[in-house]
Design a protein around this motif. Sequence first.
Motif, PDB file in Angstrom:
ATOM      1  N   ASP A  94       0.823  -1.214   0.000  1.00 32.72           N
ATOM      2  CA  ASP A  94       0.000   0.000   0.000  1.00 32.72           C
ATOM      3  C   ASP A  94       0.856   1.262   0.000  1.00 32.72           C
ATOM      4  OD1 ASP A  94      -2.494  -1.345  -0.051  1.00 32.72           O
ATOM      5  OD2 ASP A  94      -2.255  -1.791   2.077  1.00 32.72           O
ATOM      6  N   GLU A  98       1.139   3.904  -3.216  1.00 31.93           N
ATOM      7  CA  GLU A  98       0.820   5.332  -3.103  1.00 31.93           C
ATOM      8  C   GLU A  98       2.006   6.213  -3.493  1.00 31.93           C
ATOM      9  OE1 GLU A  98      -2.090   6.611  -2.937  1.00 31.93           O
ATOM     10  OE2 GLU A  98      -3.025   4.668  -2.631  1.00 31.93           O
ATOM     11  N   GLU A 110      -4.636  -1.205  -9.515  1.00 33.43           N
ATOM     12  CA  GLU A 110      -4.512  -0.917  -8.086  1.00 33.43           C
ATOM     13  C   GLU A 110      -4.274  -2.233  -7.354  1.00 33.43           C
ATOM     14  OE1 GLU A 110      -7.136   1.797  -6.309  1.00 33.43           O
ATOM     15  OE2 GLU A 110      -7.157   3.134  -8.041  1.00 33.43           O
TER      16      GLU A 110
END
Length: 136
Positions: A94, A98, A110
Amino acid sequence: MENELLALKYHHITVSDWDASLAFYRDALGLEVQNDIGEGAARWVTLGGKDQNGLQFVLSLPHAGRTEADGDALQELLSKGVLPMIVLSTDDLDTAFERVRASGAEVLQEPIERPWGPRDSAFRDPSGNTVRIQQG
């Protein structure tokens, strides 16, 4: 040669722009510049990570060290985005996702759970190469 273990030392990544690619692999992916020597076709740019046991990624232009015809063919494959993908691993997908997204990289996927194993995501580098990042 009995039980001799060979280790991968260099993996070439074909790019269309050294500086844009260097910024992506260094800043967005967090790899460390090992070498940035020379200029023009004689430039040697390598990056690596702390836990890669000497493995370095070499950023290479399509025509560097190749014939005109071979360089043209490689440039065409690069522009189509069909060169082999690069798969990286991280303990924190994650955060890595980002950071790469914030760099402006094109997001292809994603983070998702895969039924066959790793949770992963995908981007394109500035030259169009697919870069996958997996957790674990």
